[in-house]
Design an enzyme around this catalytic site. Sequence first.
Site, PDB file in Angstrom:
ATOM      1  N   GLU B  42      44.189  -7.031 107.857  1.00  0.00           N
ATOM      2  CA  GLU B  42      43.766  -8.067 108.800  1.00  0.00           C
ATOM      3  C   GLU B  42      44.764  -9.239 108.814  1.00  0.00           C
ATOM      4  O   GLU B  42      45.117  -9.753 109.889  1.00  0.00           O
ATOM      5  CB  GLU B  42      42.368  -8.587 108.439  1.00  0.00           C
ATOM      6  N   ASN B  46      47.085 -10.271 112.019  1.00  0.00           N
ATOM      7  CA  ASN B  46      47.059 -11.622 112.601  1.00  0.00           C
ATOM      8  C   ASN B  46      48.470 -12.160 112.815  1.00  0.00           C
ATOM      9  O   ASN B  46      48.760 -12.811 113.823  1.00  0.00           O
ATOM     10  CB  ASN B  46      46.275 -12.581 111.701  1.00  0.00           C
ATOM     11  N   ARG B  98      39.615  -7.477 121.231  1.00  0.00           N
ATOM     12  CA  ARG B  98      39.585  -7.726 119.798  1.00  0.00           C
ATOM     13  C   ARG B  98      38.268  -8.406 119.458  1.00  0.00           C
ATOM     14  O   ARG B  98      37.666  -9.067 120.290  1.00  0.00           O
ATOM     15  CB  ARG B  98      40.767  -8.594 119.361  1.00  0.00           C
TER      16      ARG B  98
END
Lengths: 114, 137
Positions: B42, B46, B98
């Site tokens: 994650e 990002n 998302r």
Amino acid sequence: MASLQIDWEERQQLLIVRLHGEFDMAGADRFRDVVDPLLEDGSVSHLCVDMSGVTFVDSSGIGALLGRFRRLGARDGAMSLVGAPAAVQGMLDLSGILRVIPLYDSEHQAIRGA
Amino acid sequence: MLLELDSRSENIAIARLAVGAFAGTLGFTLAEVDEIKVAVSEAVTNCIVHAYRNGHGTVRIEGHIRGDELQITVSDSGCGIPDVAAARTAAYSSEPDRMGLGFVFMESFMDGLVVHSTVGVGTTVTMSKRCERQPAA
């Protein structure tokens, strides 16, 4: 090397997509590249995604599933998930996506349940 | 450990693999290592999607073991996050398709999460997780 292998099978209005490998951002991009053209002409009314071969999923993979669900929902289509291994199911559960997309043990159950 | 990767989606798996192997030396269970891998995935995602907006950049991943705690720092020199508190909120996402769950998963699977970000300079995410077990002799 593709992180996610994707096989698919069309049976009239049913599209079965079988995933093998890691469903992360790279896998999500590949999933969209494969599935979106198959949904393009509007003939698919049920998308069944077999997750039994998925070894890893994160929010990118889950987001790609949700995006296809929204797209199908906009035209009254259905979507189902099948056979997620325990760790993958835990991620799906934590994300809340299972509140809107049902998860079945087998493709047969998913096709009957839709 | 120190790893620098180009901000390409294909490299996220490399980051997971490296951090997973590093965490394994501390005695985490396989399930815990899987959780750490999600958090790293994650954080690196990002960097690629938000910090560099799918453009070119470098993602730096540092791993440290401090006693019984694993500390992972993921940093970028991207655009920065204007409102870190909002970004850490569930279902917040600046991108379609998302879920905005990146920070939620990081918080869920790690014991500590600190985010420092400066617009135009970059973002540093530091995650920590304690290991209850001793590594195998």
